[in-house]
Design a protein around this motif. Structure first.
Motif, mmCIF file in Angstrom:
data_model
loop_
_atom_site.group_PDB
_atom_site.id
_atom_site.type_symbol
_atom_site.label_atom_id
_atom_site.label_comp_id
_atom_site.label_asym_id
_atom_site.label_seq_id
_atom_site.Cartn_x
_atom_site.Cartn_y
_atom_site.Cartn_z
ATOM 1 N N HIS A 208 -3.269 4.622 5.516
ATOM 2 C CA HIS A 208 -2.590 5.591 4.656
ATOM 3 C C HIS A 208 -3.539 6.416 3.801
ATOM 4 O O HIS A 208 -3.198 7.527 3.395
ATOM 5 C CB HIS A 208 -1.574 4.871 3.767
ATOM 6 C CG HIS A 208 -0.411 4.299 4.514
ATOM 7 N ND1 HIS A 208 0.554 5.079 5.114
ATOM 8 C CD2 HIS A 208 -0.069 3.012 4.792
ATOM 9 C CE1 HIS A 208 1.446 4.319 5.709
ATOM 10 N NE2 HIS A 208 1.097 3.058 5.533
ATOM 11 N N ASN A 209 -4.724 5.895 3.483
ATOM 12 C CA ASN A 209 -5.611 6.568 2.531
ATOM 13 C C ASN A 209 -6.771 7.332 3.163
ATOM 14 O O ASN A 209 -7.272 8.294 2.560
ATOM 15 C CB ASN A 209 -6.206 5.543 1.550
ATOM 16 C CG ASN A 209 -5.162 4.927 0.637
ATOM 17 O OD1 ASN A 209 -4.193 5.575 0.258
ATOM 18 N ND2 ASN A 209 -5.356 3.664 0.295
ATOM 19 N N TYR A 295 -3.819 6.193 -4.265
ATOM 20 C CA TYR A 295 -3.156 5.218 -3.386
ATOM 21 C C TYR A 295 -1.984 5.877 -2.674
ATOM 22 O O TYR A 295 -1.221 6.628 -3.273
ATOM 23 C CB TYR A 295 -2.644 4.013 -4.182
ATOM 24 C CG TYR A 295 -2.594 2.745 -3.357
ATOM 25 C CD1 TYR A 295 -3.741 2.002 -3.137
ATOM 26 C CD2 TYR A 295 -1.392 2.302 -2.802
ATOM 27 C CE1 TYR A 295 -3.708 0.840 -2.395
ATOM 28 C CE2 TYR A 295 -1.349 1.142 -2.051
ATOM 29 C CZ TYR A 295 -2.514 0.409 -1.852
ATOM 30 O OH TYR A 295 -2.481 -0.738 -1.096
ATOM 31 N N LYS A 296 -1.870 5.559 -1.372
ATOM 32 C CA LYS A 296 -0.746 6.017 -0.572
ATOM 33 C C LYS A 296 -0.246 4.817 0.223
ATOM 34 O O LYS A 296 -1.022 3.931 0.581
ATOM 35 C CB LYS A 296 -1.171 7.145 0.384
ATOM 36 C CG LYS A 296 -1.665 8.395 -0.351
ATOM 37 C CD LYS A 296 -2.385 9.345 0.581
ATOM 38 C CE LYS A 296 -1.450 10.132 1.470
ATOM 39 N NZ LYS A 296 -0.762 11.217 0.721
ATOM 40 N N ARG A 299 6.319 5.384 2.911
ATOM 41 C CA ARG A 299 7.212 6.057 1.964
ATOM 42 C C ARG A 299 8.306 5.138 1.433
ATOM 43 O O ARG A 299 8.599 5.135 0.225
ATOM 44 C CB ARG A 299 7.840 7.279 2.629
ATOM 45 C CG ARG A 299 8.756 8.063 1.694
ATOM 46 C CD ARG A 299 9.279 9.326 2.340
ATOM 47 N NE ARG A 299 10.191 10.035 1.454
ATOM 48 C CZ ARG A 299 10.783 11.187 1.747
ATOM 49 N NH1 ARG A 299 10.550 11.761 2.919
ATOM 50 N NH2 ARG A 299 11.596 11.766 0.900
ATOM 51 N N TRP A 302 6.963 2.815 -1.131
ATOM 52 C CA TRP A 302 6.665 3.538 -2.364
ATOM 53 C C TRP A 302 7.919 3.787 -3.190
ATOM 54 O O TRP A 302 7.923 3.600 -4.409
ATOM 55 C CB TRP A 302 5.985 4.863 -2.034
ATOM 56 C CG TRP A 302 5.926 5.830 -3.179
ATOM 57 C CD1 TRP A 302 6.671 6.960 -3.348
ATOM 58 C CD2 TRP A 302 5.080 5.737 -4.337
ATOM 59 N NE1 TRP A 302 6.347 7.585 -4.520
ATOM 60 C CE2 TRP A 302 5.371 6.864 -5.145
ATOM 61 C CE3 TRP A 302 4.115 4.829 -4.745
ATOM 62 C CZ2 TRP A 302 4.734 7.094 -6.351
ATOM 63 C CZ3 TRP A 302 3.473 5.061 -5.959
ATOM 64 C CH2 TRP A 302 3.776 6.178 -6.739
ATOM 65 N N GLN A 331 0.525 8.594 -3.955
ATOM 66 C CA GLN A 331 1.438 9.009 -2.901
ATOM 67 C C GLN A 331 1.345 10.506 -2.623
ATOM 68 O O GLN A 331 0.288 11.000 -2.244
ATOM 69 C CB GLN A 331 2.860 8.576 -3.260
ATOM 70 C CG GLN A 331 3.782 8.432 -2.069
ATOM 71 C CD GLN A 331 3.388 7.323 -1.098
ATOM 72 O OE1 GLN A 331 2.463 6.553 -1.325
ATOM 73 N NE2 GLN A 331 4.102 7.247 0.005
ATOM 74 N N HIS A 332 2.408 11.283 -2.845
ATOM 75 C CA HIS A 332 2.383 12.699 -2.487
ATOM 76 C C HIS A 332 1.452 13.518 -3.378
ATOM 77 O O HIS A 332 1.059 14.636 -3.027
ATOM 78 C CB HIS A 332 3.804 13.287 -2.542
ATOM 79 C CG HIS A 332 4.462 13.183 -3.879
ATOM 80 N ND1 HIS A 332 5.117 12.042 -4.294
ATOM 81 C CD2 HIS A 332 4.543 14.067 -4.917
ATOM 82 C CE1 HIS A 332 5.584 12.239 -5.511
ATOM 83 N NE2 HIS A 332 5.249 13.455 -5.920
ATOM 84 N N ALA A 334 -1.553 12.558 -4.064
ATOM 85 C CA ALA A 334 -2.913 12.294 -3.595
ATOM 86 C C ALA A 334 -3.265 13.206 -2.428
ATOM 87 O O ALA A 334 -3.601 12.761 -1.328
ATOM 88 C CB ALA A 334 -3.058 10.830 -3.195
ATOM 89 N N THR A 335 -3.205 14.504 -2.672
ATOM 90 C CA THR A 335 -3.584 15.475 -1.643
ATOM 91 C C THR A 335 -5.103 15.636 -1.633
ATOM 92 O O THR A 335 -5.771 15.384 -2.647
ATOM 93 C CB THR A 335 -2.947 16.840 -1.922
ATOM 94 O OG1 THR A 335 -3.493 17.361 -3.146
ATOM 95 C CG2 THR A 335 -1.431 16.730 -2.037
#
Length: 397
Positions: A208-209, A295-296, A299, A302, A331-332, A334-335
């Motif tokens: 995810h990261n 962190y991601k 979904r 989360w 999550q969203h 962390a672009t």
């Protein structure tokens, strides 16, 4: 003291690389008192340095996220049941669960009912979320070993025997890191900026990261072509997966020096670190480095977890400071662009860097205790107390 002979047995479970490191510090304190004891269960290479024998690969337990755990539930439950049956038959002198609360507390509860004293090392973050777990902990743990000073009172109020032992990493990590030696060890230039990329040690964290972290590194490289990037990996499996992910994303042209282990050397060498939330973020703080915590996760996981939190921070440095000392992008949020911008600010603000060094130094002193010795003494006392109350019967091999 406990009998220092080969009949003494200590069973342990650590579920990931950070737990392996923490458990190894405990073992370093126990071995001088129990040089011939059998130490076994589930653990990693650092525990093995003290003669620990892992009966299952530690990576089997390295699963994070609610739905990710559900996907592996049958396998994890099978391991837990097999280990439970083995330990109930063998009756080790003590069982020590190291972190991995969802796996260990269920196991500890069953072992304790079976007459085996249980110690849990590293309290779960009940002060951050899922506080109701304290009732389960009271049933599962004969004794808690906690690593943050504010935790002890929580367990005392719940009637759970507890010892504050400090954080093991505060002993391992030097108060003043040797940047020059670390860069020399990694063949990095003494000048120029170095950024460590640390997307996590678990496979799910890497999944995810990684892409967002590496894309952020690419943006930084465009701003500063001389910037160097290093990415320590917890093992060969993680290294291969990390390489596969960046190749699939077409990011293999970015020169990232992938390291086998050496996470502490990477932190010491870095000017700043992009790090997944978890123990690694505290390690970065102990190395007195600017960082961005990100962190991601899946979904669905989360959406559930974000509504269960009691406080605004997830990063350990910020939790201990009780404020946002360093940025958290989750999550969203962390672009790649946001991560790159936040890291650039960390790299480009000398006054902020000096403030962080002082705050992290103060934090280091607060967490510094003789953890290996104090945690070992607590475990030995649990063994002795059990001998007095239940009668001593040597563990069977």
């Amino acid at each position: 003291m406990a009998d220092t002979n080969s009949n003494v047995a200590i069973a342990m479970v650590a579920g990931e690389s950070s737990g392996d490191l923490l458990a190894s510090r405990l073992l370093s304190g126990l071995r001088p008192h129990l040089p011939d004891a059998r130490m076994y269960g589930i653990g990693g290479p650092k525990m093995a340095e003290y003669g620990f024998v892992s009966d299952w690969p530690m990576e089997k337990l390295s699963v994070n996220g609610l739905f990710e755990v559900l996907a592996h539930y049958r396998e994890l439950k099978g391991i837990q049941n097999s280990l439970r049956d083995r330990l109930l038959a063998q009756k080790p002198n003590v069982f020590i669960g190291v972190d991995a609360p969802d796996f260990n507390f269920g196991l500890e509860e069953q072992l304790r009912r079976g007459g085996i004293p249980t110690v849990h090392f590293i309290g779960p973050s009940i002060w951050a979320w899922r506080g109701g777990r304290i009732k389960k902990i009271a049933r599962a743990a004969s004794h808690m070993l906690v690593i943050f000073p504010f935790e002890a009172e929580i367990y005392r109020k719940a009637g759970i025997p507890v010892t504050y032992v400090g954080h093991p990493l505060a002993q391992v990590i030097p108060m003043v890191p040797d940047v020059a030696a670390a860069r020399s060890a990694l063949c990095l230039p003494s000048d120029g900026r170095v950024v460590a990329i640390m997307p996590g040690s678990r496979m799910g964290e890497l999944k995810h990261n990684t892409i967002a972290f590496v894309q952020a590194a690419r943006i930084l490289a465009q701003r500063d072509p001389g910037m160097r990037f290093i990415a320590p990996m917890a093992g060969q499996k993680q290294r291969a997966f990390f390489s596969e992910l960046i190749t699939q994303a077409g990011l293999q042209d970015l020169p990232i020096q992938i390291l086998d282990g050496q996470s502490h050397t990477a932190m010491a060498a870095a000017d700043a670190v992009l790090v997944a939330s978890g123990t690694a973020s505290l390690e970065v703080a102990l190395y007195k480095k600017p960082m961005v915590i990100a962190y991601k996760m899946m979904r669905a996981s989360w959406e559930i977890m974000r509504h269960m939190s009691y406080q605004p921070w997830i990063g350990l440095p910020n939790i201990l400071a009780r404020e946002f000392l360093v940025p958290e992008l989750l999550q969203h949020n962390a672009t790649p662009q946001a991560l790159a911008d936040a890291l650039w600010k960390q790299l480009d603000d000398p006054a902020h860097q000096a403030m962080l060094r002082q705050r992290f130094t103060d934090m280091h002193h607060t967490l510094l205790r003789d953890t290996a010795s104090e945690s070992a003494q607590a475990v030995l006392q649990v063994i002795e107390q059990h001998k007095r109350t239940a009668g001593f019967s040597p563990a069977r091999a």
